[in-house]
Motif scaffolding. Sequence first.
Motif, PDB file in Angstrom:
ATOM      1  N   TYR A   1      27.117   5.782  57.573  1.00 20.54           N
ATOM      2  CA  TYR A   1      26.799   7.149  57.186  1.00 20.54           C
ATOM      3  C   TYR A   1      25.495   7.676  57.778  1.00 20.54           C
ATOM      4  O   TYR A   1      25.288   8.886  57.844  1.00 20.54           O
ATOM      5  CB  TYR A   1      26.737   7.259  55.662  1.00 20.54           C
ATOM      6  N   ALA A   2      24.600   6.798  58.192  1.00 16.10           N
ATOM      7  CA  ALA A   2      23.302   7.231  58.705  1.00 16.10           C
ATOM      8  C   ALA A   2      23.296   7.248  60.235  1.00 16.10           C
ATOM      9  O   ALA A   2      24.142   6.614  60.882  1.00 16.10           O
ATOM     10  CB  ALA A   2      22.199   6.321  58.192  1.00 16.10           C
ATOM     11  N   ASP A   3      22.325   7.950  60.788  1.00 14.42           N
ATOM     12  CA  ASP A   3      22.169   7.983  62.242  1.00 14.42           C
ATOM     13  C   ASP A   3      21.321   6.812  62.740  1.00 14.42           C
ATOM     14  O   ASP A   3      21.215   6.592  63.942  1.00 14.42           O
ATOM     15  CB  ASP A   3      21.498   9.299  62.674  1.00 14.42           C
ATOM     16  N   THR A   4      20.684   6.110  61.817  1.00 18.88           N
ATOM     17  CA  THR A   4      19.856   4.967  62.159  1.00 18.88           C
ATOM     18  C   THR A   4      20.415   3.716  61.473  1.00 18.88           C
ATOM     19  O   THR A   4      21.515   3.762  60.923  1.00 18.88           O
ATOM     20  CB  THR A   4      18.395   5.205  61.722  1.00 18.88           C
ATOM     21  N   HIS A   5      19.655   2.626  61.486  1.00 16.42           N
ATOM     22  CA  HIS A   5      20.180   1.362  60.986  1.00 16.42           C
ATOM     23  C   HIS A   5      19.429   0.863  59.758  1.00 16.42           C
ATOM     24  O   HIS A   5      18.212   1.008  59.647  1.00 16.42           O
ATOM     25  CB  HIS A   5      20.142   0.309  62.088  1.00 16.42           C
ATOM     26  N   TRP A   6      20.186   0.246  58.869  1.00 10.15           N
ATOM     27  CA  TRP A   6      19.661  -0.285  57.611  1.00 10.15           C
ATOM     28  C   TRP A   6      18.665  -1.406  57.879  1.00 10.15           C
ATOM     29  O   TRP A   6      18.902  -2.290  58.694  1.00 10.15           O
ATOM     30  CB  TRP A   6      20.820  -0.807  56.771  1.00 10.15           C
TER      31      TRP A   6
END
Length: 215
Positions: free
Chosen positions: A172-177
Amino acid sequence: MAENMNTKQPLICIGREYGSGGREIAEKLAEKLGIPCYDKLLIHKAAEKSGYTEHFLTQNEEQPFSIGSLLTGNPFADTVSMAHAFYPESQMAFDAERHAIQDIAQNGGGVFVGRCASSILSDRDDMLSVFIYANEDSKIKRVMARNQTDEITAKKRIQKVDRMRKRYFDFYADTHWGESESYDMMLSSSQFGIDGCVELILQCLELRNKHTEQQ
């Protein structure tokens, strides 16, 4: 310290590794600031806004979107069944919580626990995003104590939950967890402790407010 804060209620998003104490940090932080902590409370708000039951959201929230769900079902299924095949419950839960997070942020402050809130509110310059992590030993000990389980079970649980959280966030995000590009600050609860992390976040809020006022 909260009394010296800007009168506008802050928005803080707490991402966390399982067993790091992130939820406890969020709760203590919210208490210090005198603002709500949106963990289980977010489920209640999302249920009110969406019409879904709290049970439905609890069962389906923070679940990684499975591409397999798009391939299930009989091609001759009725319209309702097909709708669920292509719009699974995990997506419904995410949308309900996303709308609730956006609505809360628009109308006040709060501390959000997980649920991709840092990405959902990434366009707001008044949001502070924090990721809480810890070394493996301290996470295992915390999970063992909290769940009354053995070391092997705790370790497997940590690996499973963190794997799911990463898949969920990365989808869901544009970056990483769990990576620095996704957060304003990352804190080790192993190094600073629960209360130490709370104090560091409060200090960061003060520094950011001063910096904003100087601009």
